[in-house]
Scaffold this active site. Sequence first.
Site, PDB file in Angstrom:
ATOM      1  N   GLU A 147      -3.555  -1.075  -0.127  1.00 22.18           N
ATOM      2  CA  GLU A 147      -4.780  -1.612  -0.708  1.00 22.18           C
ATOM      3  C   GLU A 147      -6.015  -1.183   0.082  1.00 22.18           C
ATOM      4  O   GLU A 147      -7.095  -0.984  -0.487  1.00 22.18           O
ATOM      5  CB  GLU A 147      -4.688  -3.140  -0.777  1.00 22.18           C
ATOM      6  CG  GLU A 147      -3.462  -3.641  -1.519  1.00 22.18           C
ATOM      7  CD  GLU A 147      -2.191  -3.715  -0.661  1.00 22.18           C
ATOM      8  OE1 GLU A 147      -1.151  -4.127  -1.192  1.00 22.18           O
ATOM      9  OE2 GLU A 147      -2.255  -3.367   0.542  1.00 22.18           O
ATOM     10  N   GLY A 194       7.420  15.341  -8.935  1.00 17.65           N
ATOM     11  CA  GLY A 194       8.636  16.131  -8.918  1.00 17.65           C
ATOM     12  C   GLY A 194       8.851  16.648  -7.510  1.00 17.65           C
ATOM     13  O   GLY A 194       8.107  17.512  -7.032  1.00 17.65           O
ATOM     14  N   ASP A 220      -2.091   5.620  -3.987  1.00 19.05           N
ATOM     15  CA  ASP A 220      -3.305   4.836  -3.771  1.00 19.05           C
ATOM     16  C   ASP A 220      -4.545   5.638  -4.184  1.00 19.05           C
ATOM     17  O   ASP A 220      -5.497   5.087  -4.746  1.00 19.05           O
ATOM     18  CB  ASP A 220      -3.427   4.436  -2.305  1.00 19.05           C
ATOM     19  CG  ASP A 220      -2.192   3.716  -1.796  1.00 19.05           C
ATOM     20  OD1 ASP A 220      -1.598   2.931  -2.563  1.00 19.05           O
ATOM     21  OD2 ASP A 220      -1.811   3.951  -0.634  1.00 19.05           O
TER      22      ASP A 220
END
Length: 343
Positions: free
Chosen positions: A36, A246, A284
């Site tokens: 966060e 991937g 994030d």
Amino acid sequence: MATVVTFGEVMLRLSTPGFERFGQASAFEASFGGGEANVAVGLASFGVNARYVTLLPSNPLGDACVRFLRSFGVDTGRIVRTEGRMGIYFLESGAVQRPSKVLYDRAHSCIAEARRGDVNWHEAFGGAQWFHWTGITPAISKGAAELCEEAACTARQMGLTVSCDLNYRAKLWKWGKSADQVMSELVRQADIAIGNEEDAEKVFGIRAPHAQVEAGKVEAAHYRHVAEKLMERFPNLRKVAVTLRGSLSASHNTWSALLFDGATLYTGPSYDITHIVDRVGGGDSFAAGLIYCLLQGKDAQAALDFAVAASCLKHTIPGDVNLVTVEEVEALLKQGGAGRVQR
């Protein structure tokens, strides 16, 4: 500019130099990071008023962390200082076929010992339009889960848009309840859910048909089913985003994402990242890019494209946080990322 509040645990990050293994390192590179907090720094880099809420120890290490966040323009005025310790995570960066490894030392940290009522959420959300949390926080402890639920419910009552990143961490869910039990109540408070190619399966048992994550086959079409099932289970969700990594090796990944609004499936650009510098914080960075664009009123496709490009660039930057500007992300979208020297 709108204000976004994020809440979670920021930790001391201790990384082995270069690609050394834990057993080789005679020193560690110190910085700070946490899901966060990474989102808050990413948003601040895009010019958003980002306010970060956490609990930190009242000692010089806590002071250093606050200075670190402030140096990137993050509002730290609602951080609660208390007695206790800061959580630590150790990172051994993988290369080629050797994967990266993370070791946690965060038991009994300030936020692990937190309880409902430790944060004045009405003050923390004052003047804000958006609240973002991740599934890492409720995984830490019962108290952290209750505090996160209190935050999400208060944000919803105050009319903020609430986004969550499912962010499943198997090493953390040890305090008694399962991820499904806890996250089900929390996600009911969210308007937007974000996850990677495995989070929905690990948390809620919703698997993408035909996807082969270990083989690096994570096509967007496979994940429409995941987004639809999440929206069926949580009718309050307006959008679901899934990042698609991937993993061909620790050094070579493909990177893309999708966004589903209940009717249309949007697919982002795909990047072939052949020489990863640091992949920690990629998700994030995607969340920060998506929130930034949705706050700007950009359409779904433009928001998705920007978020994928921003998080692609994060793979080139050491440390947890993404230090790129809006102009740099737009340049990647426009020019394709040839990496020519800018003079």
